[in-house]
Enzyme design. Structure first.
Site, PDB file in Angstrom:
ATOM      1  N   GLU A 162       0.816  -1.230   0.000  1.00 16.45           N
ATOM      2  CA  GLU A 162       0.000   0.000   0.000  1.00 16.45           C
ATOM      3  C   GLU A 162       0.847   1.276   0.000  1.00 16.45           C
ATOM      4  O   GLU A 162       0.600   2.202   0.769  1.00 16.45           O
ATOM      5  CB  GLU A 162      -0.976  -0.012   1.186  1.00 16.45           C
ATOM      6  CG  GLU A 162      -1.865  -1.255   1.166  1.00 16.45           C
ATOM      7  CD  GLU A 162      -2.889  -1.304   2.308  1.00 16.45           C
ATOM      8  OE1 GLU A 162      -2.787  -0.468   3.221  1.00 16.45           O
ATOM      9  OE2 GLU A 162      -3.767  -2.175   2.261  1.00 16.45           O
ATOM     10  N   ASN A 204       2.424  -4.929  -3.338  1.00 10.80           N
ATOM     11  CA  ASN A 204       1.028  -5.306  -3.102  1.00 10.80           C
ATOM     12  C   ASN A 204       0.199  -4.051  -2.820  1.00 10.80           C
ATOM     13  O   ASN A 204       0.660  -3.149  -2.118  1.00 10.80           O
ATOM     14  CB  ASN A 204       1.005  -6.228  -1.869  1.00 10.80           C
ATOM     15  CG  ASN A 204      -0.295  -6.974  -1.674  1.00 10.80           C
ATOM     16  OD1 ASN A 204      -0.781  -7.623  -2.602  1.00 10.80           O
ATOM     17  ND2 ASN A 204      -0.857  -6.906  -0.474  1.00 10.80           N
ATOM     18  N   HIS A 239      -9.946  -6.293  -2.613  1.00  8.22           N
ATOM     19  CA  HIS A 239     -11.044  -6.156  -1.649  1.00  8.22           C
ATOM     20  C   HIS A 239     -12.177  -5.471  -2.412  1.00  8.22           C
ATOM     21  O   HIS A 239     -12.209  -4.244  -2.543  1.00  8.22           O
ATOM     22  CB  HIS A 239     -10.601  -5.315  -0.451  1.00  8.22           C
ATOM     23  CG  HIS A 239      -9.535  -5.994   0.358  1.00  8.22           C
ATOM     24  ND1 HIS A 239      -9.770  -7.161   1.055  1.00  8.22           N
ATOM     25  CD2 HIS A 239      -8.231  -5.702   0.536  1.00  8.22           C
ATOM     26  CE1 HIS A 239      -8.651  -7.549   1.662  1.00  8.22           C
ATOM     27  NE2 HIS A 239      -7.695  -6.676   1.353  1.00  8.22           N
ATOM     28  N   GLU A 267      -5.666 -10.847  -1.790  1.00  6.20           N
ATOM     29  CA  GLU A 267      -6.511 -10.681  -0.586  1.00  6.20           C
ATOM     30  C   GLU A 267      -7.988 -10.624  -0.967  1.00  6.20           C
ATOM     31  O   GLU A 267      -8.738  -9.772  -0.482  1.00  6.20           O
ATOM     32  CB  GLU A 267      -6.129  -9.399   0.161  1.00  6.20           C
ATOM     33  CG  GLU A 267      -4.657  -9.334   0.548  1.00  6.20           C
ATOM     34  CD  GLU A 267      -4.278  -8.113   1.372  1.00  6.20           C
ATOM     35  OE1 GLU A 267      -5.189  -7.406   1.863  1.00  6.20           O
ATOM     36  OE2 GLU A 267      -3.073  -7.861   1.530  1.00  6.20           O
ATOM     37  N   ASP A 269     -11.755 -10.559  -1.320  1.00  8.62           N
ATOM     38  CA  ASP A 269     -13.065 -10.678  -0.673  1.00  8.62           C
ATOM     39  C   ASP A 269     -14.029  -9.766  -1.425  1.00  8.62           C
ATOM     40  O   ASP A 269     -13.603  -8.810  -2.076  1.00  8.62           O
ATOM     41  CB  ASP A 269     -13.034 -10.393   0.850  1.00  8.62           C
ATOM     42  CG  ASP A 269     -12.336  -9.104   1.256  1.00  8.62           C
ATOM     43  OD1 ASP A 269     -12.386  -8.118   0.487  1.00  8.62           O
ATOM     44  OD2 ASP A 269     -11.751  -9.070   2.355  1.00  8.62           O
TER      45      ASP A 269
HETATM   46  C1  XIL Z   1      -6.253  -6.793   7.951  1.00  7.95           C
HETATM   47  C2  XIL Z   1      -6.586  -8.026   8.778  1.00  7.95           C
HETATM   48  O1  XIL Z   1      -7.478  -8.818   8.048  1.00  7.95           O
HETATM   49  C3  XIL Z   1      -7.177  -7.631  10.096  1.00  7.95           C
HETATM   50  O2  XIL Z   1      -7.339  -8.780  10.945  1.00  7.95           O
HETATM   51  C4  XIL Z   1      -6.303  -6.606  10.795  1.00  7.95           C
HETATM   52  O3  XIL Z   1      -6.941  -6.159  11.975  1.00  7.95           O
HETATM   53  C5  XIL Z   1      -6.026  -5.438   9.884  1.00  7.95           C
HETATM   54  O4  XIL Z   1      -5.449  -5.903   8.670  1.00  7.95           O
HETATM   55  N1  XIL Z   1      -4.891  -4.876   3.419  1.00  7.95           N
HETATM   56  C6  XIL Z   1      -3.878  -5.676   3.860  1.00  7.95           C
HETATM   57  C7  XIL Z   1      -4.131  -6.629   4.994  1.00  7.95           C
HETATM   58  O5  XIL Z   1      -2.806  -5.692   3.270  1.00  7.95           O
HETATM   59  O6  XIL Z   1      -2.995  -6.827   5.785  1.00  7.95           O
HETATM   60  C8  XIL Z   1      -5.276  -6.176   5.855  1.00  7.95           C
HETATM   61  O7  XIL Z   1      -5.542  -7.203   6.804  1.00  7.95           O
HETATM   62  C9  XIL Z   1      -6.485  -5.871   5.003  1.00  7.95           C
HETATM   63  C10 XIL Z   1      -6.183  -4.776   4.023  1.00  7.95           C
END
Ligand code: XIL
Length: 468
Positions: A162, A204, A239, A267, A269
């Protein structure tokens, strides 16, 4: 017979150590009628299907452990490898949780995608307070220590996470940038490369799935790192929001592949406004199928990791109030519609039957007999719409063709999980590699976007389906 032979092979790949003891007892009866797994299907096409795991669940919940082991061939620590978990105070490393996850992966023949070294979140205050020189030293020590510990056991790393902001592709104004300048990214990659030369190194980020200002900036950073031999892949967090899989996602991933890079959905979802009803869950399944298909069909996409196992395990409700249900499993570990669509997109663990296999039908059925197909409008806008389509097999099929004619000026602009003459007034399309072989009663899906006259209604033509 054919099915059994294929299923069995998939299951052998899928069970690995969890059921090693059972391997001697005659798999043909042991697993007769068993479902294939995401893992079996992904193994068969040489992709990772990963899940972000929580240390607590892995330790305390046997059912969670079992599903993580049987359904996935790759793991990411959801939190256990982040800086706050691994080096909470300067030089004090704590690896209990990360070790347990890597041990579990090793015991179950799973790869590990490491997450993450350099991020502006979940990094302790002591790091954030350092001056540039001291911060650089802390970063180098941290990456060296963690990467060395897992050398040979973690296959790939999100080296930086990020680093681009959401505003117009500007660099993120993080404590890293402020203390060290933009060079902090190169420092992180140089250190990781030297610490574990065999691990694949990723950059990432989120909201870079589409071709947009943010992904343009990632592209520029990637070009620079590639020219120094420091980057192997780009992680697209993904996401996503229901109905918003970007139409440019395939092309956008492709441009990174064209730089010589791997790509990965790191990641995934897909969140829904709560409560989620059955039609939303069905549309979510379509969205999942689309994203996973993009990776399945792109040779340099290494795999897809879903960001948690069950809906109740997800970070989404805590961060996006009123939204949830973003994953593949319900809280009782039952499978959601999205599970089945991911399985479809991975190829269902089946392959095209060899031509020498006898065909068991007596005479070819007349056109239209053997499958049915329906279209539904997923999300319309003024000048276009996204459609979801289902093909259902009335008997066992080895392929299918669908055709319809648009009543007006609607035309397909891009499509997924289908191929053929798609862009004219009359559309004729067939299955792609993975979604042609269907058992009697089984369904698969495809989808597409159209352009249409401004303000017109997105029509739903009748589709004729013909077995191959
Ligand atoms: C999130 C986890 O899922 C949570 O449990 C934690 O509290 C915060 O981080 N982007 C990322 C991940 O790169 O590391 C994040 O994960 C979600 C967003």
């Amino acid at each position: 017979m054919l099915f059994h032979r294929q299923r069995r092979r998939v299951l052998i790949a899928g069970v690995v150590t969890v059921a090693t003891a059972a391997l001697g007892i005659g798999l043909s009866t042991q697993f007769a009628g068993a479902q294939t797994t995401l893992r079996g299907a992904a193994d068969e096409i040489g992709k990772d299907i990963g899940v972000a795991v929580s240390y607590d669940q892995l330790m305390n919940n046997a059912q969670y452990r079992n599903i993580v082991a049987t359904e996935f061939n790759s793991l990411t620590a959801e939190n256990a490898m982040k800086w706050d978990a691994t080096e909470p105070s300067d030089g004090n490393y704590t690896f209990t949780q990360a070790d347990a996850i890597v041990d579990f992966a090793e015991d179950n023949g799973q790869t590990v995608h490491g997450h993450t070294f350099v991020w502006h979140q979940q990094t302790p205050q002591w790091v954030q307070n350092l001056s540039g020189t001291a911060m650089r030293a802390a970063m180098v020590d941290h990456i060296n220590t963690v990467a060395n510990r897992y050398e040979g056991r973690v296959d790939s790393w999100d080296v930086v996470n990020e680093v681009v902001s959401d505003s117009n592709g500007a660099m993120r104004d993080s404590f890293w940038l402020r203390a060290m300048g933009e060079g902090y990214i190169t420092t992180a990659f140089q250190t990781a490369r030297a610490a574990d030369p065999n691990a694949d190194l990723y950059i990432n980020d989120y909201s870079i799935e589409a071709d947009n200002a943010k992904s343009d900036r990632i592209y520029t950073i990637a070009q620079g790192l590639v020219s120094q031999g420091l980057l192997d892949g780009v992680g697209f967090q993904s996401h996503l929001i229901l109905g918003q899989v970007p139409s440019t996602m395939e092309a956008n991933l492709q441009r990174f592949v064209d730089l010589g890079l791997k790509v990965r959905i790191t990641e995934l979802d897909i969140r829904i406004g709560m409560p989620a009803d059955s039609s939303e869950l069905a549309r979510q399944a379509q969205d999942y199928e689309r994203v996973v298909s993009i990776c399945a069909e792109l040779a340099d996409c290494t795999g897809v990791t879903v960001w948690g196992l069950r809906d109740g395990d997800s970070w989404v409700p805590g961060v996006f109030p009123g939204e949830g249900a973003p994953l593949l499993f319900n809280d009782d570990f039952s499978k959601k519609p999205a599970y089945n669509s991911v399985l479809n997109a991975l190829g269902d663990g089946t392959t095209e039957p060899p031509t020498s296999d006898p065909v068991t039908t007596t005479s070819p059925p007349p056109p239209g007999d053997g499958c049915t197909a329906t279209l539904s409008v997923q999300s319309p806008w003024n000048t276009g719409a996204t459609y979801a389509a289902t093909v259902k097999a009335d008997r066992a099929l080895t392929g299918w063709t669908v055709t319809w004619t648009w009543p007006g000026s609607e035309r397909i602009s891009n499509a997924w999980s289908i191929q053929g003459n798609l862009t004219g007034a009359t559309v004729t399309g067939s299955n792609v590699g993975y979604n042609g072989t269907l058992a009697a009663g089984q369904s698969t899906t495809f989808g597409f976007n159209i352009t249409k006259a401004n303000g017109s209604t997105a029509s739903v033509p009748t589709v004729t389906c013909t077995p191959a």
